[in-house]
Scaffold this motif. Structure first.
Motif, PDB file in Angstrom:
ATOM      1  N   UNK A 348       5.351  -2.195   3.583  1.00 15.37           N
ATOM      2  CA  UNK A 348       6.611  -3.332   3.156  1.00 15.37           C
ATOM      3  C   UNK A 348       6.738  -3.261   1.707  1.00 15.37           C
ATOM      4  N   UNK A 349       6.030  -3.315   0.658  1.00 16.86           N
ATOM      5  CA  UNK A 349       6.200  -3.260  -0.663  1.00 16.86           C
ATOM      6  C   UNK A 349       6.842  -1.960  -1.367  1.00 16.86           C
ATOM      7  N   UNK A 350       6.608  -0.656  -0.687  1.00 21.19           N
ATOM      8  CA  UNK A 350       7.443   0.315  -1.085  1.00 21.19           C
ATOM      9  C   UNK A 350       8.807   0.090  -0.690  1.00 21.19           C
ATOM     10  N   UNK A 351       9.143  -0.154   0.526  1.00 17.73           N
ATOM     11  CA  UNK A 351      10.585  -0.032   1.089  1.00 17.73           C
ATOM     12  C   UNK A 351      11.224  -1.348   0.295  1.00 17.73           C
ATOM     13  N   UNK A 352      10.650  -2.420  -0.007  1.00 18.14           N
ATOM     14  CA  UNK A 352      11.046  -3.638  -0.638  1.00 18.14           C
ATOM     15  C   UNK A 352      11.680  -2.980  -2.049  1.00 18.14           C
ATOM     16  N   UNK A 353      10.659  -2.539  -2.807  1.00 20.02           N
ATOM     17  CA  UNK A 353      10.590  -2.156  -4.145  1.00 20.02           C
ATOM     18  C   UNK A 353      11.822  -0.882  -3.957  1.00 20.02           C
ATOM     19  N   UNK A 354      12.241  -0.239  -3.424  1.00 15.41           N
ATOM     20  CA  UNK A 354      12.952   0.885  -3.111  1.00 15.41           C
ATOM     21  C   UNK A 354      14.474   0.119  -2.935  1.00 15.41           C
ATOM     22  N   UNK A 355      14.609  -0.795  -2.418  1.00 18.48           N
ATOM     23  CA  UNK A 355      15.790  -1.195  -2.131  1.00 18.48           C
ATOM     24  C   UNK A 355      16.342  -2.227  -3.387  1.00 18.48           C
TER      25      UNK A 355
END
Length: 502
Positions: A348-355
């Protein structure tokens, strides 16, 4: 929250069972969230109602007003960052529809930015170190080899974080999820729990690991999530070409390593541990025994990691793009079975950061396209005349301002989007050489964030263990930030001069 739970949270794992409710259409705090969102919208509306300043087009002023509303939302957090940017980009696109200077394609351009994909890919590489156990294995090998005293254990924490930093753009995941839990276990094994026994070694290892994380974060573009954004803001404000991974690391290498390796000594002087000897052989071997033999996935990860570091290092000389290498690295992790697609989906942190990362890059890029930052630079040059000042003195003032201002920001992203453009404009107006200005502002943007216990995701995780009082945390952290500021000038400027940047 317990230490283990905090570490799991920092690593992007859920410390509690997942919420099984299916009806989340009306969360109990929705009213409060909407009130906060309304305040942010009111700030935007008030700015829009003010006529555009001289030299700035009406559309640029309206876009700036929307941007300020986004920054207010990031500080007040009515909703998570990705939600804020979904709403902000859509709202901006609707309100400015039909304007030739702003398009939805521009606003979404941040998601096509190479630095967003570099950070996105590096998150998965860091996750691979956690789920395979390779990060822990490296730390226990170093403990067994050299960790016979508290000072040496401090250097083990520094070296572990340094090895993991190039591929872990979340210092919370790297330090809070891998390095610090190991150091915390070492402290427990040596009967040093929070409280009266914390001084035995636990407090020393906590603060050393904390500062080591910020020092390693200054060394690589992929070592902390908001550094590429910070560098991009500075680079565009100073009119420089895009900064490559190897360029930044080369320029940061000497001052950054001096900062890192002074950490265990400085903490020992400020807060000396009571223990003098450590049974490192037994502690290291027990950790390795618990991990078992090196797995196939660890061997693949180690090989791919070494290959990626070498390619990043020589890529600029042989024409290989660093961002493409990071994406290919992730592809190889999937093909070799080091990670599964489900592992990536669950990160989740990867996708959250990308957004949020793509969103803020898109907004800042659009502001730049409509001439806002050029106007800001001209405005500052007109009213703040530092042309007669030595550029080193200008930078000393700006570095002190960064450290002082970080007390008011719990997010490096908000700081990079609000205060940093102004400081960059001041540096440009004062005629500071571009590359030293970029490196000094980029590095202090990282280590300046260590001064409080709420300055980012990592800080509350380590502070929450209870080893260090708030008063001691703030005093030691300010002292360390000022020491590093001195190093950045005394060591950094001669290094950049030797590289021909002055």
């Amino acid at each position: 929250m317990s230490t283990d739970a905090a570490a799991r949270t920092a690593a992007g794992q859920n410390p509690t069972p997942p919420d099984t409710r299916t009806d989340n259409s009306n969360p109990p705090d929705l009213g409060k969230r909407l009130i906060k969102l309304g305040i942010c919208a009111a700030i935007t509306l008030l700015l829009i109602l003010i006529p555009a300043p001289a030299g700035l087009t009406p559309v640029a002023w309206r876009l700036f007003a929307l941007y300020i509303g986004v920054l207010a939302a990031l500080m007040m957090r009515p909703f998570p960052e990705p939600v804020i940017f979904f709403f902000a980009i859509g709202t901006t696109g609707v309100l400015l529809s039909g304007n030739e200077d702003v398009s939805v394609k521009d606003l979404l351009g941040g998601y096509a930015d190479p630095t967003a994909w570099l950070v996105f890919s590096a998150f998965f590489i860091g996750t691979a170190f956690a789920i395979t156990g390779l990060g822990k294995r490296i730390a226990y090998l170093l403990i067994r080899a050299v960790g016979s005293t508290p000072l040496r254990l401090g250097f083990v924490a520094c070296l572990t974080d340094l090895i993991l930093a190039p591929a872990t753009p979340s210092n919370a995941a790297r330090t809070g999820g891998i390095t610090y839990p190991i150091m915390r276990n070492v402290a427990s094994a040596l009967d040093s729990e929070p409280g009266p026994k914390g001084r035995r070694i636990g407090r020393y290892l906590t603060m050393t690991t904390y500062y080591a994380s910020f020092a390693t974060s200054t060394l690589f573009l992929t070592a902390i999530a908001f550094l590429p954004l910070t560098v991009k803001v500075i680079q565009e404000g100073l009119g420089l070409e895009p900064v490559t991974w190897m360029q930044y690391t080369t320029y940061a290498l000497v001052p950054g390593l001096v900062m890192l390796f002074i950490v265990p000594v400085a903490v020992k002087i400020m807060d000396p541990p009571e223990l003098e000897k450590v049974d490192n052989k037994a502690i290291g071997q027990k950790g390795l025994d618990d991990l078992g033999p090196m797995s196939r996935r660890e061997k693949w990860l180690l090989g791919l990691f070494i290959a990626a570091i070498l390619t990043w290092a020589i890529g600029s000389f042989i024409g290989i793009n660093a961002n493409a290498v990071a994406i290919m690295f992730v592809g190889m992790l999937l093909i070799t079975g080091v990670m599964s697609w489900q592992d990536m989906v669950n990160d989740k942190p990867a996708w959250t950061t990308f957004m949020w990362y793509g969103g803020i890059i898109g907004l800042i890029g659009t502001l730049s396209n409509v001439g806002f930052f050029a106007w800001l630079g001209d405005l500052i040059a007109r009213y703040i005349n530092l042309s007669g000042w030595p550029w080193v003195l200008v930078m000393i003032v700006l570095v002190v301002v960064v450290i002082a201002s970080r007390y008011f920001f719990a997010s490096g992203v908000v700081y990079a989007g609000s205060v940093l453009p102004i400081l960059v404009a001041i540096a440009a107006a004062a005629g500071v050489p571009a590359w030293p200005a970029l490196m000094l502002l980029a590095m202090v943007s990282i280590y300046g964030g260590q001064v409080t216990h709420y300055s980012g995701t990592l800080s509350p995780v380590l502070f929450g263990t209870g080893y260090v009082s708030q008063q001691r945390w703030w005093a030691m952290s300010l002292a360390m930030a000022l020491i590093w500021a001195v190093i950045s000038f005394v060591v950094g400027i001669p290094w950049w001069a030797a590289l021909g940047l002055l």
